[in-house]
Write an enzyme that holds these catalytic residues in place. Structure first.
Site, PDB file in Angstrom:
ATOM      1  N   ASN A  89      -1.101   9.137   1.945  1.00 32.15           N
ATOM      2  CA  ASN A  89      -0.195   9.376   3.076  1.00 32.15           C
ATOM      3  C   ASN A  89      -0.853  10.454   3.933  1.00 32.15           C
ATOM      4  O   ASN A  89      -0.766  11.645   3.624  1.00 32.15           O
ATOM      5  CB  ASN A  89       1.169   9.835   2.544  1.00 32.15           C
ATOM      6  CG  ASN A  89       2.178  10.043   3.661  1.00 32.15           C
ATOM      7  OD1 ASN A  89       1.847   9.914   4.849  1.00 32.15           O
ATOM      8  ND2 ASN A  89       3.401  10.365   3.295  1.00 32.15           N
ATOM      9  N   ARG A 121      -0.122   4.608   3.645  1.00 35.30           N
ATOM     10  CA  ARG A 121       1.150   4.577   4.367  1.00 35.30           C
ATOM     11  C   ARG A 121       0.803   4.595   5.852  1.00 35.30           C
ATOM     12  O   ARG A 121       0.165   5.544   6.333  1.00 35.30           O
ATOM     13  CB  ARG A 121       1.976   5.799   4.001  1.00 35.30           C
ATOM     14  CG  ARG A 121       3.294   5.810   4.691  1.00 35.30           C
ATOM     15  CD  ARG A 121       4.095   7.028   4.312  1.00 35.30           C
ATOM     16  NE  ARG A 121       5.474   6.814   4.703  1.00 35.30           N
ATOM     17  CZ  ARG A 121       6.280   7.771   5.086  1.00 35.30           C
ATOM     18  NH1 ARG A 121       5.872   9.011   5.108  1.00 35.30           N
ATOM     19  NH2 ARG A 121       7.509   7.496   5.428  1.00 35.30           N
ATOM     20  N   HIS A 151      11.378   4.597   7.455  1.00 33.55           N
ATOM     21  CA  HIS A 151      11.705   4.764   6.021  1.00 33.55           C
ATOM     22  C   HIS A 151      11.789   3.405   5.319  1.00 33.55           C
ATOM     23  O   HIS A 151      12.517   3.252   4.328  1.00 33.55           O
ATOM     24  CB  HIS A 151      13.069   5.471   5.814  1.00 33.55           C
ATOM     25  CG  HIS A 151      13.125   6.897   6.263  1.00 33.55           C
ATOM     26  ND1 HIS A 151      14.242   7.439   6.859  1.00 33.55           N
ATOM     27  CD2 HIS A 151      12.218   7.896   6.217  1.00 33.55           C
ATOM     28  CE1 HIS A 151      14.017   8.709   7.138  1.00 33.55           C
ATOM     29  NE2 HIS A 151      12.783   9.015   6.764  1.00 33.55           N
ATOM     30  N   HIS A 153      19.093   6.768   3.294  1.00 30.84           N
ATOM     31  CA  HIS A 153      17.968   7.669   2.987  1.00 30.84           C
ATOM     32  C   HIS A 153      18.251   8.955   3.752  1.00 30.84           C
ATOM     33  O   HIS A 153      18.100   9.015   4.975  1.00 30.84           O
ATOM     34  CB  HIS A 153      16.637   7.041   3.413  1.00 30.84           C
ATOM     35  CG  HIS A 153      15.472   7.954   3.160  1.00 30.84           C
ATOM     36  ND1 HIS A 153      14.531   7.706   2.191  1.00 30.84           N
ATOM     37  CD2 HIS A 153      15.120   9.130   3.733  1.00 30.84           C
ATOM     38  CE1 HIS A 153      13.649   8.693   2.175  1.00 30.84           C
ATOM     39  NE2 HIS A 153      13.994   9.569   3.116  1.00 30.84           N
ATOM     40  N   LEU A 154      18.684   9.992   3.032  1.00 34.00           N
ATOM     41  CA  LEU A 154      19.131  11.222   3.683  1.00 34.00           C
ATOM     42  C   LEU A 154      18.261  12.381   3.233  1.00 34.00           C
ATOM     43  O   LEU A 154      18.287  12.775   2.069  1.00 34.00           O
ATOM     44  CB  LEU A 154      20.601  11.493   3.321  1.00 34.00           C
ATOM     45  CG  LEU A 154      21.574  10.316   3.518  1.00 34.00           C
ATOM     46  CD1 LEU A 154      22.968  10.690   3.031  1.00 34.00           C
ATOM     47  CD2 LEU A 154      21.614   9.864   4.973  1.00 34.00           C
ATOM     48  N   GLY A 155      17.455  12.892   4.157  1.00 31.40           N
ATOM     49  CA  GLY A 155      16.586  14.018   3.837  1.00 31.40           C
ATOM     50  C   GLY A 155      16.408  14.853   5.082  1.00 31.40           C
ATOM     51  O   GLY A 155      17.332  14.959   5.894  1.00 31.40           O
ATOM     52  N   GLY A 192      14.482  13.934   7.447  1.00 36.43           N
ATOM     53  CA  GLY A 192      14.731  12.790   8.334  1.00 36.43           C
ATOM     54  C   GLY A 192      15.689  11.868   7.613  1.00 36.43           C
ATOM     55  O   GLY A 192      15.612  11.737   6.391  1.00 36.43           O
ATOM     56  N   ARG A 221      16.324  16.794  14.363  1.00 36.57           N
ATOM     57  CA  ARG A 221      16.480  15.746  15.389  1.00 36.57           C
ATOM     58  C   ARG A 221      17.955  15.572  15.753  1.00 36.57           C
ATOM     59  O   ARG A 221      18.820  15.633  14.882  1.00 36.57           O
ATOM     60  CB  ARG A 221      15.948  14.397  14.888  1.00 36.57           C
ATOM     61  CG  ARG A 221      14.458  14.379  14.630  1.00 36.57           C
ATOM     62  CD  ARG A 221      14.000  12.953  14.329  1.00 36.57           C
ATOM     63  NE  ARG A 221      12.618  12.931  13.905  1.00 36.57           N
ATOM     64  CZ  ARG A 221      12.194  12.510  12.703  1.00 36.57           C
ATOM     65  NH1 ARG A 221      13.056  12.069  11.810  1.00 36.57           N
ATOM     66  NH2 ARG A 221      10.912  12.526  12.422  1.00 36.57           N
ATOM     67  N   ASP A 266      17.294  23.176   6.983  1.00 36.39           N
ATOM     68  CA  ASP A 266      17.468  22.791   5.577  1.00 36.39           C
ATOM     69  C   ASP A 266      18.959  22.770   5.242  1.00 36.39           C
ATOM     70  O   ASP A 266      19.641  23.793   5.370  1.00 36.39           O
ATOM     71  CB  ASP A 266      16.718  23.796   4.683  1.00 36.39           C
ATOM     72  CG  ASP A 266      16.664  23.333   3.240  1.00 36.39           C
ATOM     73  OD1 ASP A 266      17.737  23.082   2.659  1.00 36.39           O
ATOM     74  OD2 ASP A 266      15.551  23.214   2.705  1.00 36.39           O
ATOM     75  N   GLU A 294       8.429   6.009  -2.727  1.00 37.32           N
ATOM     76  CA  GLU A 294       7.676   5.256  -1.714  1.00 37.32           C
ATOM     77  C   GLU A 294       6.254   4.974  -2.184  1.00 37.32           C
ATOM     78  O   GLU A 294       5.682   3.930  -1.895  1.00 37.32           O
ATOM     79  CB  GLU A 294       7.674   6.035  -0.399  1.00 37.32           C
ATOM     80  CG  GLU A 294       9.089   6.164   0.156  1.00 37.32           C
ATOM     81  CD  GLU A 294       9.185   7.048   1.378  1.00 37.32           C
ATOM     82  OE1 GLU A 294       8.677   6.648   2.423  1.00 37.32           O
ATOM     83  OE2 GLU A 294       9.763   8.142   1.277  1.00 37.32           O
TER      84      GLU A 294
HETATM   85  P1  AMP Z   1      13.497  15.329   1.943  1.00 38.67           P
HETATM   86  O1  AMP Z   1      13.098  15.236   3.383  1.00 38.67           O
HETATM   87  O2  AMP Z   1      13.849  13.982   1.368  1.00 38.67           O
HETATM   88  O3  AMP Z   1      12.553  16.103   1.095  1.00 38.67           O
HETATM   89  O4  AMP Z   1      14.884  16.153   1.912  1.00 38.67           O
HETATM   90  C1  AMP Z   1      15.014  17.460   2.393  1.00 38.67           C
HETATM   91  C2  AMP Z   1      16.496  17.810   2.449  1.00 38.67           C
HETATM   92  O5  AMP Z   1      17.070  17.606   1.159  1.00 38.67           O
HETATM   93  C3  AMP Z   1      16.775  19.240   2.860  1.00 38.67           C
HETATM   94  O6  AMP Z   1      17.832  19.264   3.811  1.00 38.67           O
HETATM   95  C4  AMP Z   1      17.228  19.893   1.565  1.00 38.67           C
HETATM   96  O7  AMP Z   1      18.211  20.873   1.798  1.00 38.67           O
HETATM   97  C5  AMP Z   1      17.821  18.741   0.786  1.00 38.67           C
HETATM   98  N1  AMP Z   1      17.672  19.009  -0.659  1.00 38.67           N
HETATM   99  C6  AMP Z   1      16.532  18.946  -1.371  1.00 38.67           C
HETATM  100  N2  AMP Z   1      16.741  19.324  -2.655  1.00 38.67           N
HETATM  101  C7  AMP Z   1      18.046  19.637  -2.756  1.00 38.67           C
HETATM  102  C8  AMP Z   1      18.898  20.092  -3.821  1.00 38.67           C
HETATM  103  N3  AMP Z   1      18.440  20.296  -5.047  1.00 38.67           N
HETATM  104  N4  AMP Z   1      20.212  20.299  -3.530  1.00 38.67           N
HETATM  105  C9  AMP Z   1      20.693  20.071  -2.292  1.00 38.67           C
HETATM  106  N5  AMP Z   1      19.944  19.658  -1.261  1.00 38.67           N
HETATM  107  C10 AMP Z   1      18.652  19.436  -1.473  1.00 38.67           C
END
Ligand code: AMP
Length: 405
Positions: free
Chosen positions: A7, A91, A180, A209-211, A213, A242, A284, A388
């Site tokens: 990646n 990727r 994603h 898919h919640l992160g 992004g 975003r 975050d 992924e």
């Molecule tokens: P990602 O982009 O999939 O790595 O996700 C990042 C997001 O996931 C951030 O907003 C983090 O606050 C949240 N996150 C990651 N680990 C945890 C956890 N152990 N508890 C709560 N939120 C988390």
């Protein structure tokens, strides 16, 4: 088959060496600050972490160091000889309208990838640099492009088209591509296997898919039929930085009122909005949630806007599919954040969704599939850790095996 999964970003590369026979991760690593002082590589083999700091002027230097580290006994000796690497899976961000699935990279494929750089100007050049560096460093080893948008190429026109003059769609290929894709494909595949093994319905799934992004996808009979991200990853729900969906007229207003260029506004919408912009705390979700719990209004608003908009996508996709069998939660937030999952799922009882609050609060860093609905919930709610890299390794193996036949 040992597949090296790559990646490549503009100044970083993440990699995994996966043995596809048993789907084990032989080695996993990351290279940071390529072309910037302070470049370094870290690699984990057999649970042990190795690190090296060395200036890496470009991707070619980065890939040479990575191959040295994969073979070096001082770095865990992941492989004895580089010839053990039978294929490389990359990727790649964007299919454009040229590809519908993973392909082996040859001169024609590379030409088409270059033609699509304008569709992902931040990611595509780095993806192509990664492919070129691998062709140089491992001549004769097949390189396979696995696209982040490919899973969504099954969307019907009515879902993927924007209501702009048709000629402009034809000329500029302006439409919703979605992102994603490898994650939505992986978790929906896991959910389908899991549900069908229990004799449960699986035809109508919403994957979230919640992160940092985030995107939501409607998966009908195993195929993506709609997704929340658009021509770029900016569309959809609010994310770490975003804005998500916004009235396009705001772009012109911001240009005029903040004296910005259109491209500055797009950067602003990608980098300064979402959780960060609304809360003023952080991108975050953990930090924002912590502040919200202390009574910070803007932090609470950022979290409420997120859960409300994810909820609306789930409802609209249930309508689009004519029902709902299962909701899947994945990504850093989907896998770990009980409070945000609860915020999203509360109020969806009319669709047959009933969350088990106690179980939900406990599920964090799941190693496998977890059900978080009550026993009388009609809809299954599954928390599934995404993978992924495994999808990229599997697709690379399948493309290479198909080429051999
Ligand atoms: P990602 O982009 O999939 O790595 O996700 C990042 C997001 O996931 C951030 O907003 C983090 O606050 C949240 N996150 C990651 N680990 C945890 C956890 N152990 N508890 C709560 N939120 C988390």
């Amino acid at each position: 088959m040992k597949v090296l999964v790559i990646n490549a970003g503009s100044s970083s590369v993440k990699y995994q060496l996966i043995q596809t026979d048993d789907e084990s991760v032989v080695a996993k690593g990351g290279i940071e600050r390529i072309g910037i002082p302070g470049s370094n590589l870290s690699q984990t083999v057999g649970g042990k972490k190795y690190e090296i700091a060395k200036y890496l002027p470009d991707h070619n230097a980065a890939f040479e160091l990575m191959l040295d580290c994969l073979t070096s006994p001082d770095f865990g000796g992941a492989v004895k000889d580089i010839s053990e690497i039978e294929a490389i899976g990359h990727r790649v961000l964007h299919t454009g309208t040229d590809f519908h699935g993973s392909v082996e990279v040859d001169a024609e494929v590379e030409r088409l990838l270059r033609e699509n750089i304008h569709l992902g100007p931040l990611h595509m050049p780095a993806n192509i640099a990664g492919i070129d560096a691998c062709i140089k460093a491992l001549p004769g080893v097949p390189n396979v492009a696995v696209f982040d948008t490919a899973f969504h190429t099954t969307m019907p026109d009515k879902a993927s088209m924007y209501a702009i003059p048709y000629e402009d769609y034809e000329k500029f290929k302006i439409k919703k591509y979605g992102f994603h894709g490898t994650s939505h494909k992986y978790v929906s595949g896991c959910a389908i296997d899991y549900l069908s093994s229990k004799g449960l319905p699986w035809g109508k799934i919403v994957t979230c898919h919640l992160g940092n992004g985030s995107s939501i996808t409607a998966v009908k009979d195993g195929k993506s039929v709609d997704t929340s991200m658009g021509m770029t990853p900016l569309e959809g729900v609010p994310m770490g930085t975003r804005s998500g969906d916004i009235d396009a007229s705001v772009v012109e207003m911001l240009c005029s009122w903040k004296d910005m260029t259109p491209s500055e506004v797009v950067t602003y919408l990608n980098k300064q909005c979402g959780f960060l912009g609304v809360s003023g705390v952080s991108s975050d979700s953990r930090n924002v949630l912590e502040e919200a719990e202390k009574g910070n209004y803007r932090a609470r608003l950022a979290m409420d806007m997120f859960t409300y908009r994810v909820k609306k996508y789930i409802g609209s996709y249930a309508a689009a599919m004519g029902g709902l069998d299962c909701i899947v939660m994945t990504g850093g937030i989907g896998e770990n954040s009980g409070p945000l999952r609860k915020g999203i799922l509360d109020g969806l009882e009319f669709l047959g969704v009933k969350l088990d609050e106690k179980v939900n609060a406990e599920v964090r860093q799941p190693k496998g599939i977890f059900e978080i609905q009550t026993s009388d919930s009609r809809v299954r709610i599954l928390v599934i850790p995404t993978n992924e890299e495994l999808v990229i390794a599997r697709e690379t193996r399948d493309v290479v095996n198909a080429m051999k036949r």
